[in-house]
Design an enzyme around this catalytic site. Structure first.
Site, PDB file in Angstrom:
ATOM      1  N   ASN A  11       1.032  -1.206  -0.073  1.00 25.49           N
ATOM      2  CA  ASN A  11      -0.230  -0.011   0.088  1.00 25.49           C
ATOM      3  C   ASN A  11       0.979   1.335  -0.009  1.00 25.49           C
ATOM      4  O   ASN A  11       1.523   1.439   1.072  1.00 25.49           O
ATOM      5  CB  ASN A  11      -0.862  -0.099   1.172  1.00 25.49           C
ATOM      6  N   TRP A  12       0.963   1.664  -0.976  1.00 24.50           N
ATOM      7  CA  TRP A  12       1.871   3.018  -1.301  1.00 24.50           C
ATOM      8  C   TRP A  12       1.261   4.128  -0.528  1.00 24.50           C
ATOM      9  O   TRP A  12       1.784   5.221  -0.786  1.00 24.50           O
ATOM     10  CB  TRP A  12       2.252   3.148  -2.903  1.00 24.50           C
ATOM     11  N   LYS A  13       0.082   4.320  -0.449  1.00 21.43           N
ATOM     12  CA  LYS A  13      -0.689   5.458   0.389  1.00 21.43           C
ATOM     13  C   LYS A  13      -0.220   6.661  -0.505  1.00 21.43           C
ATOM     14  O   LYS A  13      -0.278   6.474  -1.620  1.00 21.43           O
ATOM     15  CB  LYS A  13      -0.144   5.902   1.766  1.00 21.43           C
ATOM     16  N   HIS A  97      -9.329   1.420   4.960  1.00 19.65           N
ATOM     17  CA  HIS A  97      -8.101   1.575   5.686  1.00 19.65           C
ATOM     18  C   HIS A  97      -8.485   2.316   6.790  1.00 19.65           C
ATOM     19  O   HIS A  97      -8.980   3.349   6.794  1.00 19.65           O
ATOM     20  CB  HIS A  97      -6.998   1.942   4.609  1.00 19.65           C
ATOM     21  N   GLU A  99      -6.611   4.660   7.935  1.00 21.43           N
ATOM     22  CA  GLU A  99      -6.232   6.045   7.619  1.00 21.43           C
ATOM     23  C   GLU A  99      -7.658   6.657   6.911  1.00 21.43           C
ATOM     24  O   GLU A  99      -7.861   8.025   7.207  1.00 21.43           O
ATOM     25  CB  GLU A  99      -5.283   6.232   6.737  1.00 21.43           C
ATOM     26  N   GLU A 169      -5.324  -4.794  10.776  1.00 22.87           N
ATOM     27  CA  GLU A 169      -4.174  -4.016  10.762  1.00 22.87           C
ATOM     28  C   GLU A 169      -4.780  -3.226  12.076  1.00 22.87           C
ATOM     29  O   GLU A 169      -5.401  -2.220  12.227  1.00 22.87           O
ATOM     30  CB  GLU A 169      -4.439  -3.083   9.679  1.00 22.87           C
ATOM     31  N   GLY A 175       2.451   2.502  10.633  1.00 23.41           N
ATOM     32  CA  GLY A 175       3.463   3.250  10.330  1.00 23.41           C
ATOM     33  C   GLY A 175       4.036   3.777  11.836  1.00 23.41           C
ATOM     34  O   GLY A 175       4.673   4.740  11.729  1.00 23.41           O
ATOM     35  N   SER A 215       3.473  -2.331  10.535  1.00 27.18           N
ATOM     36  CA  SER A 215       4.852  -2.278  10.266  1.00 27.18           C
ATOM     37  C   SER A 215       5.621  -3.561  10.111  1.00 27.18           C
ATOM     38  O   SER A 215       6.373  -4.096  10.621  1.00 27.18           O
ATOM     39  CB  SER A 215       5.367  -1.714  11.839  1.00 27.18           C
ATOM     40  N   GLY A 236       2.839  -0.938   4.231  1.00 24.90           N
ATOM     41  CA  GLY A 236       2.826   0.328   4.027  1.00 24.90           C
ATOM     42  C   GLY A 236       4.256   0.865   3.729  1.00 24.90           C
ATOM     43  O   GLY A 236       4.799   0.579   2.627  1.00 24.90           O
ATOM     44  N   GLY A 237       5.007   1.484   4.561  1.00 25.73           N
ATOM     45  CA  GLY A 237       6.440   1.909   4.347  1.00 25.73           C
ATOM     46  C   GLY A 237       7.455   0.928   3.547  1.00 25.73           C
ATOM     47  O   GLY A 237       8.092   1.504   2.776  1.00 25.73           O
TER      48      GLY A 237
HETATM   49  C1  PEP Z   1      -0.589   0.158   5.988  1.00 21.12           C
HETATM   50  O1  PEP Z   1      -0.580   1.107   5.267  1.00 21.12           O
HETATM   51  O2  PEP Z   1      -1.432  -0.414   5.696  1.00 21.12           O
HETATM   52  C2  PEP Z   1       0.557  -0.364   6.869  1.00 21.12           C
HETATM   53  C3  PEP Z   1       0.412  -1.393   7.457  1.00 21.12           C
HETATM   54  O3  PEP Z   1       1.744   0.506   6.916  1.00 21.12           O
HETATM   55  P1  PEP Z   1       3.079   0.498   7.590  1.00 21.12           P
HETATM   56  O4  PEP Z   1       3.479  -1.192   6.989  1.00 21.12           O
HETATM   57  O5  PEP Z   1       4.090   1.336   7.231  1.00 21.12           O
HETATM   58  O6  PEP Z   1       3.002   0.023   8.971  1.00 21.12           O
END
Ligand code: PEP
Length: 251
Positions: A11-13, A97, A99, A169, A175, A215, A236-237
């Protein structure tokens, strides 16, 4: 070992222009060409979807979007529908999500409508659920997951639900660099799978993929993936860098 094929999803956000997306796929694609053990998907921002679709032609990397609006078209300024995503070459879409729930007030009713719309337009919905820190500390994790499941997924028909991928999640792990321990994640996945069994039956519970997100990094993915009920990762990251996402895909 389950017979569910893992899905490793990036997930590149709100990162990566079309040019950056092309550069990512150019580097990533040859590194994962032999990764037949799992499905792979990347979720760029809307405007970078066409570049991702073009660059992944002829390989097994699926492309998805990070949101959609229900309906086929209409006077809804600033929104994008499942029909448009399908026409652009998307196979997947992330729904609910944390966010979006936190910053845009998405509700279970929205999650349900969006999930139904995704399925109507042939997209695989990756539906996110997860508790906040205060829920976990207040012993409410299961109650929150149950409410999210009952409101966002429970009303689907069995045929619709069969198309869904769930992503657990925990909001406090997204994040933040704090990962749920494999045991915490496994317990939550087991609980969600139990909800699937209750509502849609044991066979469906055995077939539904439940990803972990929060994470996930190259150095913790292996222990998470060793858990029977964890069927992949929503990353994500650590999915923004081709080498790091390759290490996760090839855990
Ligand atoms: C996400 O964006 O769904 C996520 C889990 O981010 P991260 O891996 O950066 O915690």
């Amino acid at each position: 070992m389950s017979n569910r094929k893992p899905l490793m999803a990036g997930n590149w956000k709100m990162y990566k222009t079309a040019a950056e997306t092309r550069a990512f796929v150019e580097a990533f694609r040859p590194m994962v060409v032999d990764a037949a053990h799992c499905d792979i998907a990347i979720f760029p921002p809307f405007v970078s979807v066409p570049a991702a679709v073009a660059e992944t032609q002829g390989c097994d990397i699926g492309v998805g979007a990070q949101n959609l609006y229900w309906g086929k078209e209409g006077a809804v300024t600033g929104e994008i529908t499942g029909h448009m995503l399908q026409a652009a070459g998307c196979k997947y879409v992330i729904i609910g999500h944390s966010e979006r729930r936190q910053y845009f007030g998405e509700t279970e009713a929205d999650v349900l409508r969006k999930t139904q719309a995704a399925i109507e337009f042939g997209l695989t919905p990756v539906v996110c659920v997860g508790e906040k820190l205060e829920d976990r500390e207040g012993g409410k994790t299961e109650a929150v997951l149950a409410a999210q499941f009952d409101g966002g997924l429970g009303p689907l028909t069995p045929e619709q639900f069969a198309k869904v991928v769930i992503a657990y999640e925990p909001v406090w792990a997204i994040g933040t660099g704090k990962t749920a321990t494999p045991q915490m994640a496994a317990d939550a996945h087991k609980f969600i799978r139990g909800k699937v069994a209750e509502k849609f039956g044991a066979a469906q519970a055995g077939a539904t993929r439940i990803l972990y997100g929060g994470s996930v990094k190259p150095d913790n993915v292996k222990t998470l993936m060793a858990e029977e009920d964890i069927d992949g990762a929503l990353v994500g990251g650590a999915s923004l860098d081709p080498k790091s996402f390759t290490a996760i895909v090839k855990y």
